[in-house]
Design an enzyme around this catalytic site. Structure first.
Site, PDB file in Angstrom:
ATOM      1  N   HIS A   1      23.090 -19.358  -5.417  1.00  0.00           N
ATOM      2  CA  HIS A   1      22.217 -20.043  -6.374  1.00  0.00           C
ATOM      3  C   HIS A   1      22.384 -19.481  -7.794  1.00  0.00           C
ATOM      4  O   HIS A   1      23.363 -18.810  -8.066  1.00  0.00           O
ATOM      5  CB  HIS A   1      20.766 -20.016  -5.883  1.00  0.00           C
ATOM      6  CG  HIS A   1      20.659 -20.432  -4.445  1.00  0.00           C
ATOM      7  ND1 HIS A   1      20.664 -21.743  -4.036  1.00  0.00           N
ATOM      8  CD2 HIS A   1      20.650 -19.687  -3.298  1.00  0.00           C
ATOM      9  CE1 HIS A   1      20.624 -21.792  -2.709  1.00  0.00           C
ATOM     10  NE2 HIS A   1      20.622 -20.564  -2.228  1.00  0.00           N
TER      11      HIS A   1
ATOM     12  N   GLU B   1      15.059 -16.727  -4.739  1.00  0.00           N
ATOM     13  CA  GLU B   1      16.243 -16.285  -4.002  1.00  0.00           C
ATOM     14  C   GLU B   1      17.380 -15.903  -4.948  1.00  0.00           C
ATOM     15  O   GLU B   1      18.079 -14.921  -4.742  1.00  0.00           O
ATOM     16  CB  GLU B   1      16.715 -17.397  -3.053  1.00  0.00           C
ATOM     17  CG  GLU B   1      17.935 -17.010  -2.236  1.00  0.00           C
ATOM     18  CD  GLU B   1      18.489 -18.157  -1.408  1.00  0.00           C
ATOM     19  OE1 GLU B   1      17.935 -19.266  -1.453  1.00  0.00           O
ATOM     20  OE2 GLU B   1      19.503 -17.932  -0.723  1.00  0.00           O
TER      21      GLU B   1
ATOM     22  N   HIS C   1      22.871 -14.780   0.612  1.00  0.00           N
ATOM     23  CA  HIS C   1      21.702 -15.681   0.580  1.00  0.00           C
ATOM     24  C   HIS C   1      20.501 -15.040   1.270  1.00  0.00           C
ATOM     25  O   HIS C   1      20.648 -14.118   2.080  1.00  0.00           O
ATOM     26  CB  HIS C   1      22.015 -17.001   1.286  1.00  0.00           C
ATOM     27  CG  HIS C   1      22.940 -17.866   0.500  1.00  0.00           C
ATOM     28  ND1 HIS C   1      22.507 -18.926  -0.250  1.00  0.00           N
ATOM     29  CD2 HIS C   1      24.282 -17.786   0.312  1.00  0.00           C
ATOM     30  CE1 HIS C   1      23.541 -19.477  -0.860  1.00  0.00           C
ATOM     31  NE2 HIS C   1      24.637 -18.802  -0.539  1.00  0.00           N
TER      32      HIS C   1
ATOM     33  N   GLU D   1      22.878 -14.710   5.526  1.00  0.00           N
ATOM     34  CA  GLU D   1      21.449 -14.985   5.280  1.00  0.00           C
ATOM     35  C   GLU D   1      20.730 -13.687   5.640  1.00  0.00           C
ATOM     36  O   GLU D   1      20.590 -13.337   6.815  1.00  0.00           O
ATOM     37  CB  GLU D   1      20.949 -16.145   6.144  1.00  0.00           C
ATOM     38  CG  GLU D   1      21.456 -17.517   5.724  1.00  0.00           C
ATOM     39  CD  GLU D   1      20.730 -18.126   4.521  1.00  0.00           C
ATOM     40  OE1 GLU D   1      19.804 -17.477   3.976  1.00  0.00           O
ATOM     41  OE2 GLU D   1      21.101 -19.248   4.126  1.00  0.00           O
TER      42      GLU D   1
HETATM   43 ZN   LIG Z   1      20.560 -19.749  -0.293  1.00  0.00          ZN
END
Ligand SMILES: [Zn+2]
Length: 311
Positions: free
Chosen positions: A145, A160, A213, A276
């Site tokens: 992001h 995030e 992430h 993640e």
């Molecule tokens: Zn993400």
């Protein structure tokens, strides 16, 4: 202003914001051909305003008949013929459902200078061995992001995009101490396309690409843990190794490794993973993610995995 008129305008604005948020994240368009015309309306009778190429990637605003309206950049939209694109449901649905663009961003200073200093003091990585597996390796770290794409929004309002950047900066500092050449796809709060991120690894012939992430599932606030995603079968062992070492280092819950078609790994010709690293929708985990001690453990786990893999 007349009170009922004010109420009417207010409702109108609210409805517009809600509908934009819903549509923007409905799906994504991946372009299948080169030099595809982008027009200012849904039909060949409309003027061409731009061209897009194979493997470019855009947010879909809406589909109307045989035409798809895409977001070219922050301020420009255009229409492309549906037959030349693949429409995909947003893979990072859990992130994007929470991305409310129209809200004033909550200021988060997690990457500020003071934090960086504190981080340095928390460095506990074992750097004694000189025969480490990462020396001279070219490693691309991709903080997920950035810019207008804030990613998931944590339970306390943290973004995030800020957490991923922090993790990437910590990883970079460790890896460089071990003699690796580290390239960040972004080192500040900026927007980058997914294809642009993968291109960095391809162009630099990177030995490894890791996209960072954090997860979010507000409907399941107790969800927690780490998962690792790979696209190519070639990278399965890499995924297993890094996932395992993160679990050892952080004692987090194991959510497994998964083969998944994320664009940053699918378009990557280099060994690549998407991590993640915990749930921002879980209050405990969000707080943990913001701590330097956790970030340090995380980096150690990831690097230990990288070392095992290269050995
Ligand atoms: Zn993400």
């Amino acid at each position: 202003m007349n009170k009922s008129l004010f109420t009417f305008l207010f409702l109108g604005i609210t409805i517009v914001i809600l509908s934009i948020t819903t549509i923007v994240y409905a799906s994504e368009a991946i372009i299948n051909v080169n030099n595809l015309n982008v027009r200012n309306g849904p039909g060949t009778e409309f003027d061409t305003i731009s061209q897009v190429n194979q493997e470019d990637y855009f947010q879909v605003l809406r589909v109307q008949g045989d035409w798809v309206e895409i977001e070219l950049d922050n301020s420009t939209t255009g229409w492309i013929a549906k037959q030349f694109v693949t429409l995909e449901e947003a893979k990072e649905e859990e992130d994007q459902l929470n991305t409310i663009k129209d809200e004033e961003p909550v200021k988060n200073d997690s990457s500020g200078a003071t934090n960086q200093e504190a981080l340095q003091n928390d460095l506990t990585l074992d750097l004694r061995h000189d025969n480490n597996g990462v020396k001279s390796k070219v490693i691309v770290i991709d903080p997920g992001h950035g810019g207008r794409d804030v990613g998931a929004i944590g339970i306390s309002g943290s973004f995030e995009k800020d957490h991923t950047l922090k993790t990437a900066l910590v990883l970079k500092s460790y890896l460089e101490l071990l003699g690796a050449e580290v390239i960040l796809t972004r080192d500040s709060d900026q927007y980058l396309s997914l294809s642009g991120r993968a291109s960095v690894a391809n162009n630099k012939m990177a030995d490894l690409f890791i996209s960072i992430h954090y997860n979010s599932t507000p409907q399941y606030p107790t969800a927690s843990g780490v998962s690792t995603y790979y696209y190519s079968e070639r990278d399965k062992l890499l995924a297993e190794t890094i996932q395992q070492e993160i679990l050892v280092s952080t004692s987090m819950e194991d959510r497994g490794i998964h083969q998944e078609s994320y664009q940053v790994t699918r378009m990557n010709h280099r060994p690549s993973l998407l991590l993640e690293l915990g749930f921002l929708s879980n209050p405990e985990q969000e707080e943990n993610i913001q701590s330097n001690v956790f970030q340090s453990k995380l980096a150690q786990g990831i690097i230990s995995g990288i070392e095992h893999y290269f050995r």
